[in-house]
Design a protein around this motif. Sequence first.
Motif, PDB file in Angstrom:
ATOM      1  N   GLN A 103       3.496   0.184   2.831  1.00 37.65           N
ATOM      2  CA  GLN A 103       3.109  -0.721   3.908  1.00 37.65           C
ATOM      3  C   GLN A 103       2.843  -2.116   3.353  1.00 37.65           C
ATOM      4  O   GLN A 103       2.174  -2.272   2.337  1.00 37.65           O
ATOM      5  N   ASN A 104       3.373  -3.119   4.028  1.00 40.18           N
ATOM      6  CA  ASN A 104       3.119  -4.496   3.632  1.00 40.18           C
ATOM      7  C   ASN A 104       3.329  -5.375   4.857  1.00 40.18           C
ATOM      8  O   ASN A 104       3.563  -4.873   5.956  1.00 40.18           O
ATOM      9  N   GLU A 105       3.276  -6.694   4.665  1.00 38.93           N
ATOM     10  CA  GLU A 105       3.479  -7.590   5.793  1.00 38.93           C
ATOM     11  C   GLU A 105       4.059  -8.910   5.315  1.00 38.93           C
ATOM     12  O   GLU A 105       3.822  -9.355   4.184  1.00 38.93           O
ATOM     13  N   LEU A 106       4.852  -9.508   6.179  1.00 40.14           N
ATOM     14  CA  LEU A 106       5.356 -10.860   5.972  1.00 40.14           C
ATOM     15  C   LEU A 106       4.432 -11.818   6.698  1.00 40.14           C
ATOM     16  O   LEU A 106       4.001 -11.545   7.825  1.00 40.14           O
ATOM     17  N   THR A 107       4.116 -12.925   6.063  1.00 35.08           N
ATOM     18  CA  THR A 107       3.212 -13.894   6.685  1.00 35.08           C
ATOM     19  C   THR A 107       3.700 -15.318   6.465  1.00 35.08           C
ATOM     20  O   THR A 107       4.415 -15.608   5.495  1.00 35.08           O
ATOM     21  N   TYR A 108       3.316 -16.170   7.383  1.00 35.51           N
ATOM     22  CA  TYR A 108       3.499 -17.610   7.212  1.00 35.51           C
ATOM     23  C   TYR A 108       2.112 -18.228   7.188  1.00 35.51           C
ATOM     24  O   TYR A 108       1.352 -18.118   8.148  1.00 35.51           O
ATOM     25  N   HIS A 121     -12.875   3.041   9.067  1.00 36.77           N
ATOM     26  CA  HIS A 121     -14.146   3.291   9.755  1.00 36.77           C
ATOM     27  C   HIS A 121     -14.758   4.624   9.317  1.00 36.77           C
ATOM     28  O   HIS A 121     -15.972   4.814   9.436  1.00 36.77           O
ATOM     29  N   LEU A 122     -13.938   5.511   8.760  1.00 41.33           N
ATOM     30  CA  LEU A 122     -14.463   6.783   8.257  1.00 41.33           C
ATOM     31  C   LEU A 122     -15.369   6.571   7.051  1.00 41.33           C
ATOM     32  O   LEU A 122     -16.149   7.451   6.695  1.00 41.33           O
ATOM     33  N   LEU A 154     -10.651   3.160   3.116  1.00 41.94           N
ATOM     34  CA  LEU A 154     -10.136   4.522   2.973  1.00 41.94           C
ATOM     35  C   LEU A 154      -8.872   4.492   2.126  1.00 41.94           C
ATOM     36  O   LEU A 154      -7.912   3.786   2.448  1.00 41.94           O
ATOM     37  N   LEU A 155      -8.855   5.268   1.046  1.00 42.49           N
ATOM     38  CA  LEU A 155      -7.721   5.265   0.117  1.00 42.49           C
ATOM     39  C   LEU A 155      -6.423   5.653   0.806  1.00 42.49           C
ATOM     40  O   LEU A 155      -5.398   5.000   0.615  1.00 42.49           O
ATOM     41  N   ASP A 156      -6.436   6.697   1.597  1.00 43.72           N
ATOM     42  CA  ASP A 156      -5.204   7.277   2.114  1.00 43.72           C
ATOM     43  C   ASP A 156      -4.687   6.643   3.397  1.00 43.72           C
ATOM     44  O   ASP A 156      -3.538   6.865   3.762  1.00 43.72           O
ATOM     45  N   ASP A 157      -5.509   5.844   4.057  1.00 39.99           N
ATOM     46  CA  ASP A 157      -5.064   5.155   5.268  1.00 39.99           C
ATOM     47  C   ASP A 157      -6.069   4.061   5.607  1.00 39.99           C
ATOM     48  O   ASP A 157      -7.014   4.291   6.358  1.00 39.99           O
ATOM     49  N   PRO A 158      -5.891   2.850   5.063  1.00 41.71           N
ATOM     50  CA  PRO A 158      -6.862   1.772   5.298  1.00 41.71           C
ATOM     51  C   PRO A 158      -7.119   1.482   6.768  1.00 41.71           C
ATOM     52  O   PRO A 158      -8.176   0.962   7.121  1.00 41.71           O
ATOM     53  N   ARG A 210       0.856  -1.182   0.000  1.00 42.01           N
ATOM     54  CA  ARG A 210       0.000   0.000   0.000  1.00 42.01           C
ATOM     55  C   ARG A 210       0.892   1.231   0.000  1.00 42.01           C
ATOM     56  O   ARG A 210       1.791   1.357   0.829  1.00 42.01           O
ATOM     57  N   ARG A 211       0.612   2.134  -0.926  1.00 38.57           N
ATOM     58  CA  ARG A 211       1.436   3.339  -1.101  1.00 38.57           C
ATOM     59  C   ARG A 211       0.675   4.544  -0.581  1.00 38.57           C
ATOM     60  O   ARG A 211      -0.451   4.801  -0.993  1.00 38.57           O
ATOM     61  N   ARG A 212       1.292   5.302   0.346  1.00 39.90           N
ATOM     62  CA  ARG A 212       0.605   6.441   0.944  1.00 39.90           C
ATOM     63  C   ARG A 212       1.545   7.642   0.996  1.00 39.90           C
ATOM     64  O   ARG A 212       2.481   7.675   1.788  1.00 39.90           O
ATOM     65  N   PRO A 213       1.323   8.663   0.142  1.00 37.81           N
ATOM     66  CA  PRO A 213       2.143   9.872   0.222  1.00 37.81           C
ATOM     67  C   PRO A 213       1.876  10.619   1.527  1.00 37.81           C
ATOM     68  O   PRO A 213       0.748  10.701   1.998  1.00 37.81           O
ATOM     69  N   LYS A 214       2.922  11.156   2.110  1.00 44.31           N
ATOM     70  CA  LYS A 214       2.778  11.958   3.318  1.00 44.31           C
ATOM     71  C   LYS A 214       3.882  13.001   3.325  1.00 44.31           C
ATOM     72  O   LYS A 214       5.039  12.698   3.583  1.00 44.31           O
ATOM     73  N   GLY A 215       3.484  14.254   3.043  1.00 46.14           N
ATOM     74  CA  GLY A 215       4.472  15.322   2.966  1.00 46.14           C
ATOM     75  C   GLY A 215       5.476  15.049   1.867  1.00 46.14           C
ATOM     76  O   GLY A 215       5.115  14.780   0.722  1.00 46.14           O
ATOM     77  N   LYS A 216       6.759  15.094   2.204  1.00 51.85           N
ATOM     78  CA  LYS A 216       7.815  14.857   1.226  1.00 51.85           C
ATOM     79  C   LYS A 216       8.214  13.392   1.155  1.00 51.85           C
ATOM     80  O   LYS A 216       9.154  13.034   0.448  1.00 51.85           O
TER      81      LYS A 216
END
Length: 347
Positions: free
Chosen positions: A98-103, A295-296, A287-291, A87-93
């Motif tokens: 975000q991702n995760e490792l799973t087993y 809840h929003l 929510l696009l900018d922060d999953p 997941r790609r989220r621009p914030k300022g500069k």
Amino acid sequence: MQKPTVMKNYVCMVVLAVIASAAANAGDINIECSKDSVNITWTIPAEFIPHATRFFLGSCIPSDFAILPSGEAELYFKHKYMDCNSRRRPKGKRVIYQNELTYRPKTRAHPADFTYPFECNSHRDQNTWIPKFNRPGVGVAEGHGNLIFHMALLNEDLSAISKSNEVPLGSMMPIWAAVEQKSHQPMLLLIDECVAAATPELQPAGQYYPLVGNQGCLLASTWGNSKFLPRYHSSAMVLNLQTFKLAFTDEDLQVYINCKLVAWDPEALSEERKACNYVKETGSWELLDDPSQSHLCSCCDSSCKYRHKRGADKSRGIAQNVVLGPLRFVNPSDEVGPRSTSRSDLK
């Protein structure tokens, strides 16, 4: 567990999440974040080696692995961020991936036995392509505070503004929206409301098709493949709209996309100011900018009522109506679309 590696100019923040007892000894993890990719070395105990293909980075399996003299094994993940559903989220500069490792010893229908979320923060590429503001066929509207709002139809690969205003029915139509901020403080561009209509100005008794409504809910994502795409810049967004047959169109009739764009305080997302996609797989809004704050979007299925506070909108954001068109949806078919209705104007 080893500390994640931090490369110059880039920061990798790793947070250990819930670890199920079955995978409590799943091994050490070393993460190196770079500008557009991530390199991960995951050391696993010998008993996990027969199940090495059940270790994942997002949607990706290991790129390679090696058996160590100790009997353990090292799994290597070397991937571009977006190759594994980050997941790609621009914030300022910065841009946060975000991702995760799973087993997952069982199929994806079952929860993972081990989950390890992480973030990689990189500086935004200043050479990222941003469409020019003086191209023909672009909707432009000037708002208050030296802000200029733009909308344009992009080509299929999102690399430039489209040279044609004709779009095949059923295909994806990427609509770019942006706010030119000049000397204004950084703002987040939101598409608050959008309709498809036969005229550039909405008529009281005219037909229209709602695309975005309820203060930022992508209604078209509930019945087609339309989607707000991940942002490349906080002051712009792309609505990838699947075209459909309109009841009021024929071979000669043109279509206009009427939208209300909002430049908003990026730290003040709420039910009234948001961008939400409907995810059919889960039957919920995201929510696009922060999953994590989805809840929003919970009001998208009912009514996201606007709570007016005197002076709040003026201090935190500016809204402007912008029209894109004329467009032509060619090769009519029996594509399913939403029901049309009537309205007086965008609120």
